[in-house]
Design a protein around this motif. Structure first.
Motif, PDB file in Angstrom:
ATOM      1  N   GLN A 164       3.224  64.989 -35.699  1.00 10.96           N
ATOM      2  CA  GLN A 164       4.512  65.110 -35.017  1.00 10.96           C
ATOM      3  C   GLN A 164       4.372  65.794 -33.661  1.00 10.96           C
ATOM      4  O   GLN A 164       5.175  65.558 -32.746  1.00 10.96           O
ATOM      5  N   ALA A 165       3.349  66.631 -33.516  1.00  7.77           N
ATOM      6  CA  ALA A 165       3.142  67.358 -32.266  1.00  7.77           C
ATOM      7  C   ALA A 165       2.048  66.743 -31.395  1.00  7.77           C
ATOM      8  O   ALA A 165       1.675  67.324 -30.374  1.00  7.77           O
ATOM      9  N   ALA A 166       1.543  65.555 -31.775  1.00  4.69           N
ATOM     10  CA  ALA A 166       0.391  64.982 -31.086  1.00  4.69           C
ATOM     11  C   ALA A 166       0.703  64.480 -29.688  1.00  4.69           C
ATOM     12  O   ALA A 166      -0.198  64.250 -28.892  1.00  4.69           O
ATOM     13  N   GLY A 167       1.975  64.270 -29.384  1.00  3.37           N
ATOM     14  CA  GLY A 167       2.339  63.834 -28.046  1.00  3.37           C
ATOM     15  C   GLY A 167       2.243  62.339 -27.815  1.00  3.37           C
ATOM     16  O   GLY A 167       2.383  61.876 -26.687  1.00  3.37           O
ATOM     17  N   VAL A 168       1.974  61.564 -28.866  1.00  2.00           N
ATOM     18  CA  VAL A 168       1.972  60.105 -28.766  1.00  2.00           C
ATOM     19  C   VAL A 168       2.843  59.549 -29.892  1.00  2.00           C
ATOM     20  O   VAL A 168       2.986  60.182 -30.943  1.00  2.00           O
ATOM     21  N   PRO A 169       3.420  58.362 -29.692  1.00  2.00           N
ATOM     22  CA  PRO A 169       4.197  57.752 -30.778  1.00  2.00           C
ATOM     23  C   PRO A 169       3.315  57.491 -31.994  1.00  2.00           C
ATOM     24  O   PRO A 169       2.142  57.128 -31.859  1.00  2.00           O
ATOM     25  N   VAL A 170       3.888  57.685 -33.166  1.00  2.00           N
ATOM     26  CA  VAL A 170       3.157  57.516 -34.422  1.00  2.00           C
ATOM     27  C   VAL A 170       3.983  56.651 -35.365  1.00  2.00           C
ATOM     28  O   VAL A 170       5.190  56.864 -35.521  1.00  2.00           O
ATOM     29  N   VAL A 171       3.334  55.673 -35.994  1.00  2.00           N
ATOM     30  CA  VAL A 171       3.954  54.895 -37.065  1.00  2.00           C
ATOM     31  C   VAL A 171       3.079  55.038 -38.308  1.00  2.00           C
ATOM     32  O   VAL A 171       1.861  54.791 -38.257  1.00  2.00           O
ATOM     33  N   LEU A 172       3.674  55.447 -39.403  1.00  2.82           N
ATOM     34  CA  LEU A 172       2.957  55.578 -40.671  1.00  2.82           C
ATOM     35  C   LEU A 172       2.894  54.216 -41.360  1.00  2.82           C
ATOM     36  O   LEU A 172       3.864  53.452 -41.332  1.00  2.82           O
ATOM     37  N   ILE A 173       1.757  53.938 -41.977  1.00  2.00           N
ATOM     38  CA  ILE A 173       1.563  52.682 -42.706  1.00  2.00           C
ATOM     39  C   ILE A 173       1.386  52.992 -44.182  1.00  2.00           C
ATOM     40  O   ILE A 173       0.514  53.766 -44.567  1.00  2.00           O
ATOM     41  N   GLU A 174       2.220  52.389 -45.010  1.00  2.00           N
ATOM     42  CA  GLU A 174       2.202  52.598 -46.458  1.00  2.00           C
ATOM     43  C   GLU A 174       2.350  54.070 -46.837  1.00  2.00           C
ATOM     44  O   GLU A 174       1.893  54.497 -47.891  1.00  2.00           O
ATOM     45  N   ARG A 175       2.966  54.825 -45.991  1.00  2.00           N
ATOM     46  CA  ARG A 175       3.278  56.228 -46.243  1.00  2.00           C
ATOM     47  C   ARG A 175       4.638  56.522 -45.620  1.00  2.00           C
ATOM     48  O   ARG A 175       5.077  55.841 -44.688  1.00  2.00           O
ATOM     49  N   TYR A 182      16.117  69.163 -40.307  1.00  2.00           N
ATOM     50  CA  TYR A 182      17.091  68.227 -40.882  1.00  2.00           C
ATOM     51  C   TYR A 182      16.422  67.089 -41.644  1.00  2.00           C
ATOM     52  O   TYR A 182      17.083  66.141 -42.042  1.00  2.00           O
ATOM     53  N   ARG A 183      15.099  67.199 -41.813  1.00  2.00           N
ATOM     54  CA  ARG A 183      14.341  66.225 -42.609  1.00  2.00           C
ATOM     55  C   ARG A 183      14.523  64.817 -42.069  1.00  2.00           C
ATOM     56  O   ARG A 183      14.797  63.859 -42.802  1.00  2.00           O
ATOM     57  N   GLU A 184      14.353  64.655 -40.775  1.00  2.00           N
ATOM     58  CA  GLU A 184      14.450  63.341 -40.152  1.00  2.00           C
ATOM     59  C   GLU A 184      13.217  62.520 -40.483  1.00  2.00           C
ATOM     60  O   GLU A 184      12.098  63.030 -40.506  1.00  2.00           O
ATOM     61  N   ALA A 185      13.419  61.227 -40.702  1.00  2.00           N
ATOM     62  CA  ALA A 185      12.319  60.356 -41.110  1.00  2.00           C
ATOM     63  C   ALA A 185      11.415  60.029 -39.930  1.00  2.00           C
ATOM     64  O   ALA A 185      11.882  59.778 -38.826  1.00  2.00           O
ATOM     65  N   MET A 186      10.112  60.056 -40.179  1.00  2.00           N
ATOM     66  CA  MET A 186       9.157  59.498 -39.228  1.00  2.00           C
ATOM     67  C   MET A 186       9.175  57.980 -39.344  1.00  2.00           C
ATOM     68  O   MET A 186       9.521  57.428 -40.395  1.00  2.00           O
ATOM     69  N   GLU A 187       8.795  57.317 -38.274  1.00  2.66           N
ATOM     70  CA  GLU A 187       8.767  55.863 -38.326  1.00  2.66           C
ATOM     71  C   GLU A 187       7.682  55.399 -39.289  1.00  2.66           C
ATOM     72  O   GLU A 187       6.572  55.956 -39.317  1.00  2.66           O
ATOM     73  N   ASP A 343      10.337  51.847 -25.496  1.00  2.00           N
ATOM     74  CA  ASP A 343      11.625  52.561 -25.478  1.00  2.00           C
ATOM     75  C   ASP A 343      11.504  53.831 -26.307  1.00  2.00           C
ATOM     76  O   ASP A 343      11.849  53.854 -27.486  1.00  2.00           O
ATOM     77  N   PRO A 344      11.019  54.922 -25.693  1.00  2.00           N
ATOM     78  CA  PRO A 344      10.804  56.163 -26.444  1.00  2.00           C
ATOM     79  C   PRO A 344      12.074  56.748 -27.050  1.00  2.00           C
ATOM     80  O   PRO A 344      11.989  57.574 -27.964  1.00  2.00           O
ATOM     81  N   ARG A 345      13.241  56.352 -26.567  1.00  2.00           N
ATOM     82  CA  ARG A 345      14.489  56.939 -27.052  1.00  2.00           C
ATOM     83  C   ARG A 345      15.148  56.133 -28.176  1.00  2.00           C
ATOM     84  O   ARG A 345      16.218  56.513 -28.652  1.00  2.00           O
ATOM     85  N   ARG A 346      14.509  55.056 -28.610  1.00  2.00           N
ATOM     86  CA  ARG A 346      15.124  54.236 -29.661  1.00  2.00           C
ATOM     87  C   ARG A 346      15.173  55.012 -30.975  1.00  2.00           C
ATOM     88  O   ARG A 346      14.333  55.898 -31.217  1.00  2.00           O
ATOM     89  N   PRO A 347      16.145  54.709 -31.827  1.00  2.32           N
ATOM     90  CA  PRO A 347      16.227  55.406 -33.114  1.00  2.32           C
ATOM     91  C   PRO A 347      14.984  55.139 -33.955  1.00  2.32           C
ATOM     92  O   PRO A 347      14.332  54.101 -33.819  1.00  2.32           O
ATOM     93  N   ALA A 348      14.656  56.093 -34.819  1.00  2.00           N
ATOM     94  CA  ALA A 348      13.521  55.905 -35.730  1.00  2.00           C
ATOM     95  C   ALA A 348      13.829  54.776 -36.704  1.00  2.00           C
ATOM     96  O   ALA A 348      14.942  54.663 -37.223  1.00  2.00           O
ATOM     97  N   HIS A 349      12.835  53.942 -36.946  1.00  2.00           N
ATOM     98  CA  HIS A 349      12.978  52.824 -37.874  1.00  2.00           C
ATOM     99  C   HIS A 349      12.080  53.042 -39.087  1.00  2.00           C
ATOM    100  O   HIS A 349      10.935  53.477 -38.955  1.00  2.00           O
ATOM    101  N   ARG A 350      12.608  52.693 -40.246  1.00  2.00           N
ATOM    102  CA  ARG A 350      11.817  52.650 -41.470  1.00  2.00           C
ATOM    103  C   ARG A 350      11.914  51.239 -42.023  1.00  2.00           C
ATOM    104  O   ARG A 350      12.990  50.780 -42.382  1.00  2.00           O
TER     105      ARG A 350
END
Length: 364
Positions: A164-175, A182-187, A343-350
């Protein structure tokens, strides 16, 4: 936790020098900024994220630009050369089971988009995962990460915070994971493993089985979802769960596997179970072989459905299987990451993708 909360205010001197370089060159790569400001690439990426939140800079491929710079100009190096294509880092726990098709999906989508993928294989160990990820961010200088990290223990939670602090966008795969107070979901992009397990139960019930057990290995991150789907489907269909085998075993590489197999088959005989859902293929194939040794007919005495469908059709008889959409998972994860880069400001997607039931001889 936001970037500003994680690292505090961007130091004024570094901010001034960073802005000066951007004004002078228009667009600058992360690694050139890191070199000239004598800080790590991850620090520069965090700085850029903070400044982008303030609206004074914007991210571009490989670097950053002033918010009012033309958007089509390519990032440049300190020598004035054009930056290379977008580079995506990918870290998966294995390169020889389950994950090759996921990787294929990513590679195909990346090839169509002209994006470079740098792949690393880990070993289901948090320390190895973090080492590989840090190398991709700090040394390779990737623009984003696709990763299947460990998330289910204290070390895994620390790794998620690092991501979360790495400074680059991250998408989790099968996790899946959450962040912040507020327990916001990671993509993330995941297979609906619970749905797949439920499909297996419904298939077996349709064939007349009323006592359907489930076998999963102890350390599989997929196992909790399979068990949840098995239990839910059994409840919906009015099938017994307390009396049938519901077992967590070692995997087939463990010295105790032979004993575990006999315990499973003894439990089937004692409970009257006539069908099993087994995760994953190697364990299911080994179970079928042990049934043959003991004179248990497949599927006459015991129907078997496996989960993963990597090598299920090579068994004798070929195994009915739930097939997670592995290549589709990889493609969807890549598309989610590239959308975030644009689009860095787009909502997180799951994204949740459904599996398939492949019917073969072990159940019918």
């Amino acid at each position: 936790m936001t970037v500003s909360e994680a690292q505090g205010q961007l130091p004024a001197e570094r901010r001034a020098r960073l802005m000066e370089l951007l004004r002078r060159r228009g667009i600058v790569r992360v690694h050139d900024l890191a070199s000239e400001l004598a800080v790590s690439a991850i620090t520069i990426r965090r700085d850029i994220t903070l400044l982008a939140e303030e609206g004074v800079v914007r991210r571009v491929r490989g670097g950053a630009a002033l918010a009012d710079e033309p958007s089509r100009a390519p990032a440049v190096t300190s020598e004035g050369e054009a930056a290379g294509p977008t580079t995506v880092g990918m870290v998966v726990p294995s390169l020889d089971y389950y994950w090759p098709d996921v990787i294929r999906g990513v590679r195909e989508a990346a090839g169509e988009a002209g994006v470079r993928v740098v792949l690393r294989g880990a070993t289901y160990q948090v320390a190895d995962e973090q080492r590989q990820l840090a190398s991709l961010v700090e040394t390779v200088g990737v623009d984003g990460l696709l990763v299947a990290p460990t998330t289910d223990n204290s070390e895994g939670e620390a790794l998620v915070r690092w991501l979360q602090a790495a400074g680059v966008p991250v998408v989790l795969i099968e996790r899946a994971a959450v962040m912040g107070p507020y327990r916001e979901a990671m993509e993330s992009v995941v297979s609906d493993h619970a749905l797949g397990a439920a499909m297996a139960v419904r298939h077996l019930a349709e064939l007349g089985h009323r006592r359907i057990g489930v076998i999963t290995t102890l350390n599989s991150p997929t196992a909790p979802h399979i068990r949840a789907g098995w239990r839910l489907a059994c409840q919906e269909l009015g099938l017994a769960t307390a009396e049938v085998p519901d077992m967590r075993t070692v995997d087939r590489r463990d010295p105790g596997w032979a004993r575990a197999l006999d315990e499973v088959l003894d439990a089937c005989a004692a409970s009257g179970a006539t069908a099993l859902l087994v995760h994953s293929d190697p364990e299911a194939i080994s179970l079928v072989e042990r049934c043959q040794d003991r004179g248990i007919r497949i599927p006459g005495d015991l129907a078997v459905v496996t989960y993963d469908d990597e090598v299920a059709e090579l068994c004798d008889p070929p195994l009915t299987a739930i097939r997670p959409p592995k290549a589709a998972i990889g493609r969807a994860a890549f598309e989610l990451l590239t959308a975030r880069l644009h689009d860095p400001r787009r909502p997180a997607h799951r994204v949740v993708v459904g599996p398939q039931l492949i019917v073969r001889g072990s159940s019918s």
